[in-house]
Design a protein around this motif. Structure first.
Motif, PDB file in Angstrom:
ATOM      1  N   UNK A  23      31.998  11.278 104.235  1.00 31.10           N
ATOM      2  CA  UNK A  23      31.804   9.819 104.236  1.00 31.10           C
ATOM      3  C   UNK A  23      30.661   9.479 103.283  1.00 31.10           C
ATOM      4  N   UNK A  24      30.525   8.215 102.886  1.00 32.99           N
ATOM      5  CA  UNK A  24      29.379   7.821 102.061  1.00 32.99           C
ATOM      6  C   UNK A  24      28.079   8.080 102.817  1.00 32.99           C
ATOM      7  N   UNK A  25      27.128   8.726 102.145  1.00 35.40           N
ATOM      8  CA  UNK A  25      25.886   9.130 102.811  1.00 35.40           C
ATOM      9  C   UNK A  25      24.704   8.941 101.879  1.00 35.40           C
ATOM     10  N   UNK A  26      23.733   8.175 102.338  1.00 30.63           N
ATOM     11  CA  UNK A  26      22.457   8.022 101.647  1.00 30.63           C
ATOM     12  C   UNK A  26      21.477   8.985 102.308  1.00 30.63           C
ATOM     13  N   UNK A  27      20.998   9.964 101.563  1.00 28.38           N
ATOM     14  CA  UNK A  27      20.060  10.919 102.169  1.00 28.38           C
ATOM     15  C   UNK A  27      18.708  10.236 102.345  1.00 28.38           C
ATOM     16  N   UNK A  28      18.164  10.378 103.555  1.00 29.43           N
ATOM     17  CA  UNK A  28      16.902   9.735 103.904  1.00 29.43           C
ATOM     18  C   UNK A  28      16.296  10.480 105.074  1.00 29.43           C
ATOM     19  N   UNK A  29      15.139  10.068 105.484  1.00 33.40           N
ATOM     20  CA  UNK A  29      14.498  10.607 106.672  1.00 33.40           C
ATOM     21  C   UNK A  29      15.015   9.892 107.914  1.00 33.40           C
ATOM     22  N   UNK A  30      14.709  10.495 109.074  1.00 30.86           N
ATOM     23  CA  UNK A  30      15.062   9.859 110.333  1.00 30.86           C
ATOM     24  C   UNK A  30      14.084   8.786 110.746  1.00 30.86           C
ATOM     25  N   UNK A  31      12.970   8.690 110.043  1.00 29.36           N
ATOM     26  CA  UNK A  31      12.004   7.595 110.185  1.00 29.36           C
ATOM     27  C   UNK A  31      11.046   7.725 109.015  1.00 29.36           C
ATOM     28  N   UNK A  32       9.877   7.091 109.082  1.00 27.01           N
ATOM     29  CA  UNK A  32       9.013   7.041 107.919  1.00 27.01           C
ATOM     30  C   UNK A  32       8.309   8.353 107.602  1.00 27.01           C
ATOM     31  N   UNK A  33       8.070   8.583 106.327  1.00 21.69           N
ATOM     32  CA  UNK A  33       7.365   9.780 105.879  1.00 21.69           C
ATOM     33  C   UNK A  33       5.941   9.765 106.413  1.00 21.69           C
ATOM     34  N   UNK A  34       5.458  10.905 106.904  1.00 17.68           N
ATOM     35  CA  UNK A  34       4.109  10.996 107.447  1.00 17.68           C
ATOM     36  C   UNK A  34       3.048  10.966 106.365  1.00 17.68           C
TER      37      UNK A  34
END
Length: 342
Positions: free
Chosen positions: A310-321
């Protein structure tokens, strides 16, 4: 031609994956720390359009991310609705007066507080390449309401949940007001140059299922429908952090264009349970990114493989520390950029 990120949010499942990171413009970057030391407090930076645009562009220059996320804060909406906003060192944001013991009608709107944010969007868009997507954002109504009611963040949002149970009509009025102001705020960002927008519902995980339907899904659906009517070409990413199994209903019922997955979501489950072909975003653990090591590649590839269909934007599960080493970000980007869907 749209860039890879915008193309993916519009439903294209290309072999390569776009990548941006939540809170990518922020304290882990030495260039951000230097500018903040020069300019002063957080709200000063947000209201200084030149500085905020520079901060938004910093991670694009350093890493070449596919998207730039507006440097601002979700509490700009209650600030424009008439609450006072402070960011206290070591304590976080404070809104006053808190609505737990004051009426919504006591607030006097200050819509001109949105003006520097729109100017930041314009300046950022002018500084971005045509192949990079500019993302605007706002907090979702439930999460914004938790701060407006309590005046600050909390672990379990007890004051807000109690008000919603005790006086649902009064709390509905708060939610309705947030929806109305947020719609105009996001419309202003889009008019200034934002090409996609994200709704952050950082505290949606604190709600029971029936309350999640009423205070997360229903107002998000209203916002998504109104934005789609005004701006049919602009994707809306919904990010209900902590939703767990309720994420499937959120994806089906809100009408958002794409959903964000936090790090607790199994990507295999998400691919199976979410609507076929719906773009997703996430869900790499920001703590792993900070910790580093060979597991960065192992976990990143597992997520990419699980969501390859499926279309997927790679990202974190929340904000970068804020303590995340630059080299860990570079390592992660190398993995994502070398991966291709088979």
């Amino acid at each position: 031609m749209p860039g890879l990120l915008l193309d993916t949010l519009n439903g294209a499942n290309r072999a390569e994956r776009p990548v941006w990171l939540m809170r990518q413009a922020g304290r882990y970057l030495p260039e951000y720390r230097a500018l903040r030391a020069q300019k002063g407090g957080f709200l000063n930076l947000v209201e200084d359009s030149d500085a905020a645009a520079e901060i938004t562009l910093q991670p694009i220059r350093r890493f070449g991310f596919d998207g730039a996320i507006l440097f601002s804060d979700i509490l700009i909406v209650p600030y424009a609705m008439g609450q006072n906003l402070e960011f206290l060192v070591g304590e976080g944001p404070r809104l006053s007066p808190p609505l737990v013991d004051r009426a919504l009608e006591d607030l006097r709107a200050v819509p001109e507080r949105f003006a520097p944010i729109y100017e930041t969007v314009r300046k950022t868009r002018a500084g971005l390449g045509a192949d990079r997507t500019l993302l605007g954002f706002a907090g979702s109504p439930w999460t914004v309401a938790t701060y407006m009611v309590a005046g600050e963040g909390s672990r379990d949002h007890h004051a807000t949940r109690a008000l919603a149970y005790r006086d649902p009509a009064a709390f509905q009025a708060i939610i309705d007001a947030i929806v109305e102001v947020t719609l105009e705020y996001l419309a202003g960002q889009i008019a200034a140059g934002a090409e996609a927008v994200q709704l952050f519902d950082s505290w949606s995980g604190s709600l029971a299922p029936a309350e999640f339907e009423r205070w997360v899904i229903a107002p998000t659906a209203r916002l998504a429908a109104a934005l789609r009517q005004r701006f049919p070409q602009v994707p809306v990413i919904g990010f209900p952090k902590g939703a767990g199994a309720k994420l499937a209903a959120y994806a089906r019922e809100t009408g958002v264009s794409a959903v964000g997955l936090d790090e607790t979501i199994d990507p295999v489950w998400a691919h199976r349970e979410l609507p076929e072909g719906m773009p997703v975003q996430g869900c790499f653990d920001p703590v792993l990114l900070e910790a580093g090591g060979p597991m960065i590649e192992v976990r990143a590839r597992a997520i990419l493989d699980a969501l390859a269909g499926r279309p997927h934007v790679f990202n974190l599960g929340h904000g970068i520390g804020q303590h995340t080493p630059i080299e860990h970000v570079e390592q992660l980007l190398g993995v994502v950029r070398s991966w291709r869907a088979s």
